[in-house]
Design a protein around this motif. Structure first.
Motif, mmCIF file in Angstrom:
data_model
loop_
_atom_site.group_PDB
_atom_site.id
_atom_site.type_symbol
_atom_site.label_atom_id
_atom_site.label_comp_id
_atom_site.label_asym_id
_atom_site.label_seq_id
_atom_site.Cartn_x
_atom_site.Cartn_y
_atom_site.Cartn_z
ATOM 1 N N PHE A 277 -4.068 6.780 8.446
ATOM 2 C CA PHE A 277 -4.803 5.582 8.858
ATOM 3 C C PHE A 277 -5.832 5.195 7.796
ATOM 4 C CE2 PHE A 277 -8.006 3.183 11.251
ATOM 5 C CZ PHE A 277 -7.189 2.270 11.919
ATOM 6 N N LEU A 278 -6.480 6.185 7.211
ATOM 7 C CA LEU A 278 -7.464 5.909 6.160
ATOM 8 C C LEU A 278 -6.795 5.299 4.934
ATOM 9 C CD1 LEU A 278 -9.721 9.096 6.359
ATOM 10 C CD2 LEU A 278 -10.337 6.768 7.015
ATOM 11 N N GLN A 279 -5.606 5.758 4.613
ATOM 12 C CA GLN A 279 -4.880 5.176 3.486
ATOM 13 C C GLN A 279 -4.556 3.712 3.743
ATOM 14 O OE1 GLN A 279 -1.558 7.876 3.105
ATOM 15 N NE2 GLN A 279 -2.658 9.246 1.708
ATOM 16 N N GLY A 280 -4.286 3.371 5.016
ATOM 17 C CA GLY A 280 -4.013 1.983 5.362
ATOM 18 C C GLY A 280 -5.228 1.075 5.235
ATOM 19 N N LEU A 281 -6.420 1.667 5.269
ATOM 20 C CA LEU A 281 -7.651 0.883 5.139
ATOM 21 C C LEU A 281 -8.076 0.705 3.676
ATOM 22 C CD1 LEU A 281 -9.870 2.414 7.980
ATOM 23 C CD2 LEU A 281 -8.525 0.315 8.063
ATOM 24 N N GLU A 282 -7.400 1.406 2.774
ATOM 25 C CA GLU A 282 -7.800 1.364 1.371
ATOM 26 C C GLU A 282 -7.637 -0.046 0.799
ATOM 27 O OE1 GLU A 282 -7.248 4.198 -2.569
ATOM 28 O OE2 GLU A 282 -5.992 4.462 -0.787
ATOM 29 N N GLY A 283 -8.660 -0.529 0.126
ATOM 30 C CA GLY A 283 -8.610 -1.844 -0.513
ATOM 31 C C GLY A 283 -8.963 -3.002 0.393
ATOM 32 N N ILE A 284 -9.218 -2.729 1.676
ATOM 33 C CA ILE A 284 -9.562 -3.792 2.629
ATOM 34 C C ILE A 284 -11.078 -3.940 2.691
ATOM 35 C CG2 ILE A 284 -9.385 -4.553 5.027
ATOM 36 C CD1 ILE A 284 -6.820 -2.981 5.287
ATOM 37 N N LYS A 285 -11.539 -5.188 2.718
ATOM 38 C CA LYS A 285 -12.975 -5.457 2.716
ATOM 39 C C LYS A 285 -13.526 -5.505 4.143
ATOM 40 C CE LYS A 285 -12.895 -5.901 -1.774
ATOM 41 N NZ LYS A 285 -13.521 -4.888 -2.640
ATOM 42 N N GLY A 286 -14.799 -5.838 4.252
ATOM 43 C CA GLY A 286 -15.445 -6.008 5.546
ATOM 44 C C GLY A 286 -15.729 -4.684 6.232
ATOM 45 N N TRP A 287 -15.747 -4.715 7.575
ATOM 46 C CA TRP A 287 -16.102 -3.530 8.329
ATOM 47 C C TRP A 287 -15.104 -2.394 8.129
ATOM 48 C CZ3 TRP A 287 -12.504 -1.814 11.713
ATOM 49 C CH2 TRP A 287 -11.652 -2.731 12.335
ATOM 50 N N ARG A 288 -13.857 -2.723 7.807
ATOM 51 C CA ARG A 288 -12.858 -1.676 7.576
ATOM 52 C C ARG A 288 -13.214 -0.834 6.356
ATOM 53 N NH1 ARG A 288 -10.371 -5.974 9.899
ATOM 54 N NH2 ARG A 288 -8.828 -5.547 11.551
ATOM 55 N N LYS A 289 -13.752 -1.460 5.336
ATOM 56 C CA LYS A 289 -14.183 -0.729 4.138
ATOM 57 C C LYS A 289 -15.326 0.223 4.487
ATOM 58 C CE LYS A 289 -15.945 -1.524 -0.586
ATOM 59 N NZ LYS A 289 -17.245 -0.860 -0.434
ATOM 60 N N THR A 290 -16.296 -0.279 5.233
ATOM 61 C CA THR A 290 -17.427 0.568 5.633
ATOM 62 C C THR A 290 -16.957 1.718 6.521
ATOM 63 O OG1 THR A 290 -18.864 -1.378 5.588
ATOM 64 C CG2 THR A 290 -19.694 0.565 6.736
ATOM 65 N N LEU A 291 -16.037 1.429 7.420
ATOM 66 C CA LEU A 291 -15.530 2.472 8.320
ATOM 67 C C LEU A 291 -14.791 3.544 7.530
ATOM 68 C CD1 LEU A 291 -15.233 3.343 11.291
ATOM 69 C CD2 LEU A 291 -13.054 2.105 11.336
ATOM 70 N N ARG A 292 -14.026 3.134 6.549
ATOM 71 C CA ARG A 292 -13.305 4.104 5.721
ATOM 72 C C ARG A 292 -14.282 4.992 4.953
ATOM 73 N NH1 ARG A 292 -11.154 4.663 0.539
ATOM 74 N NH2 ARG A 292 -9.156 5.803 0.511
ATOM 75 N N GLU A 293 -15.308 4.402 4.395
ATOM 76 C CA GLU A 293 -16.308 5.179 3.669
ATOM 77 C C GLU A 293 -17.009 6.178 4.591
ATOM 78 O OE1 GLU A 293 -17.497 1.778 0.324
ATOM 79 O OE2 GLU A 293 -18.770 2.124 2.076
#
Length: 612
Positions: A277-293
């Motif tokens: 799931f984290l790999q799917g969030l890679e490169g996406i901006k907005g809250w998804r980027k913050t959530l991945r970090e």
């Protein structure tokens, strides 16, 4: 009884604050780990200050794998777990909150950033707020936002009950249904009738809605007994998704679909499986980027906690000396710790409980091996009588090789009672020692069946086999460790059916894995052999299908029990019980090479941040 490869491991901790663990998965894979626990300035458990450096600097272990075949095979049981408190501490290993100040500040800052997004989405964007809640759960961070998530779901539940049938897509209705049921809000499966045609079947045009079908399949995993529409939803969505993959349209999407079909969210442990799931969030901006970090930072923090706990139990196990005393017994500390880590993975603050559970897992495995491959029937009878007496004086009646194990079992379990008394004001030792007595009684019954060569009926086997999983032991201990059982609140009898469902899932998966692992088609004393003996003429394949159907049915019972056990005080225990059932397919999911590659991959990722 079922037989499986057994493996040996060697665990040692040096006085130079460095521990080395050689761990063999039960399929022959050997993992060699070297981890240093030096001072703060060079502590490899800790990331350097600043999130940006985590990927490059957080390398706590060097992991190498080599194959090693096992020379010995004998019975395997599902071997769940129990408790034991008072962990030891290794000088130089970091406490769980010992992070550089800048890292800790950035970690808390990102938690608050996601909280603000969650609150704003909850007010302004109903659909997006559900997607955000789902994403938070899938990366294993929901424990930070329980109040905000409950507020959003309760608000949407009240607002949508009267209009959900006509205003949302298949994806949104399915996601809404799943989230509500997960959090204890009843919603009727009739909401899915809106997606059926006049013939009473799901409309064919829905087969093109891949995103909606995946979520429909996920929602169907929350079904209770006799909810036929959810059975139809699971069948319709899984068939349509498999047909899509056979068309070879999109390789990446097909891999995602295959993963969801094999490991749906509700029946997996989010923190173990969040890598994809984290790999799917890679490169996406907005809250998804913050959530991945934030999720990556949480992974780093978790690895520090878990490695410290593993070092503690390694030291304890070496000092106990039972592996040297009973050489035929398994010596698989990392596997035992994986059980406890997985069951209590949702809250990093539960270090005492995880260390405690790992200690008692060792006893469940050790006693299992004494009954399986070490003791004679007469010796096992004496040992069972001693455990039921729960008296140090009984040590004198035991064979020499049993004495150290018996004393250590009493010391550990009595220690649990004392620690629970300190924390909660009551001593549950009577319930704890009864659970161990019941386990040994069940092991002895199994040994007598095996010695006589007589197969019990399927019902008798399963009733006894649920106890030999160790699930009763672990969940009784967890019940009291979580602070339940005192005063006029939840009683142990209130969770008896929940415990029974977890134990049944453990037993059936274990027996299913045994037959697959050993390619058995003859006498092995498993549930399937008993079932075939009761139903003459059935093939092994038909017996396996029956077991799979029974597991699915037991999950429905477990869903209902967890839904009904919706008191705030039981949330920790309820999640732990679910996790115990969720980890089982990974523990017994053997491939054609008699290996556990999925479990190995998850363990390397969650403990050591290593991927294949």
């Amino acid at each position: 009884m079922p037989r499986s490869p057994r493996t040996q491991s060697n665990i040692s901790i040096s006085s130079f604050h460095c521990f080395s663990i050689f761990f063999e998965f039960p399929v022959g894979e050997t993992i060699s780990i070297m981890a240093s626990c030096g001072g703060l300035s060079s502590n490899p458990f800790l990331p350097r200050p600043g999130f940006a450096n985590i990927r490059n600097t957080y390398q706590p272990v060097r992991l190498t794998i080599r194959s090693k075949s096992s020379a010995r095979k004998h019975k395997r049981h599902a071997n769940a777990i129990a408790g034991g408190i008072t962990p030891t501490t290794i000088p130089g290993c970091p406490p769980q909150d010992h992070f550089p100040e800048k890292f800790a500040m950035e970690y808390e800052q990102k938690i608050e950033e996601i909280r603000q997004v969650l609150e704003s989405k909850g007010e302004d964007d109903p659909s997006e707020s559900l997607v955000l809640v789902d994403a938070i759960q899938r990366v294993g961070l929901s424990s930070y936002y329980e109040q905000e998530i409950e507020t959003i779901l309760r608000k949407r539940y009240v607002a949508s009950c009267s209009c959900i049938h006509g205003y949302y897509s298949l994806h949104d209705v399915s996601l809404f249904f799943r989230l509500l049921r997960q959090h204890g809000h009843y919603i009727s499966p009739d909401v899915f009738n809106n997606f059926k045609g006049k013939d009473g079947r799901f409309r064919r045009n829905l087969r093109q809605d891949i995103r909606g079908l995946m979520e429909l399949y996920e929602a169907a995993q929350l079904s209770f007994q006799e909810e036929d529409i959810l059975d139809e939803a699971a069948s319709f969505s899984s068939q349509a998704l498999r047909e899509y993959c056979l068309a070879d349209v999109d390789d990446d999407l097909c891999r995602m679909i295959s993963g969801k079909l094999k490991y749906p969210y509700h029946k997996t442990i989010a923190k173990l499986t969040r890598k994809d799931f984290l790999q799917g969030l890679e490169g996406i901006k907005g809250w998804r980027k913050t959530l991945r970090e934030l999720a990556l930072m949480d992974l780093a923090k978790g690895q520090s906690v878990y490695q410290g706990e593993l070092a503690q139990v390694s030291k304890w196990w070496n000092e106990l000396g039972l592996a040297k005393e009973i050489k035929l017994a398994r010596n698989q500390l990392l596997k035992w710790y994986t059980w406890s880590m997985s069951i209590l993975i949702d809250d990093l603050s539960l270090s005492l409980q995880r260390v405690a559970l790992t200690k008692s897992i060792a006893f469940v495995y050790l006693i299992d091996d004494i009954f399986d491959v070490v003791g004679t029937l007469d010796e096992l009878t004496i040992f069972t009588e001693a455990v039921n007496k729960w008296d140090y004086a009984a040590i004198d009646t035991l064979p020499d090789y049993m004495k150290m194990c018996y004393r250590a079992l009493l010391d550990t379990t009595n220690g649990i009672g004392r620690e629970i008394y300190k924390s909660h004001g009551y001593d549950p030792i009577d319930s704890l020692k009864t659970s161990w007595g019941s386990l040994c009684n069940a092991y002895l019954m199994e040994a007598k069946w095996f010695a006589s060569g007589d197969l019990p009926t399927t019902a008798k086997y399963l009733e006894n086999g649920k106890v030999t999983t160790g699930a009763y032991v672990v969940l009784v201990h967890l019940f009291f460790l979580s602070g339940l059982g005192s005063g006029g609140g939840i009683r142990l009898t209130d969770v008896s059916q929940l415990v029974s469902s977890v134990a049944t899932i453990l037993r059936l998966w274990d027996d299913l894995g045994s037959a697959k692992d050993e390619h058995q088609d003859g006498r092995d004393g498993s549930y399937m052999e008993c079932y075939r003996n009761d139903h003459r003429g059935l093939s092994m394949a038909q017996a396996r299908d029956h077991v799979i159907d029974t597991i699915a049915s037991e999950w429905k019972s477990l869903n209902k029990e967890c839904f009904c056990l919706n008191h705030f005080s039981t949330s920790y225990f309820r999640r732990a019980a679910l996790n115990a059932a969720r980890i089982v397919p990974l523990m017994y999911g053997y491939d054609e090479k008699q290996q556990l590659p999925v479990l190995e991959e998850h363990v390397k990722f969650i403990l050591f941040n290593q991927t294949n």
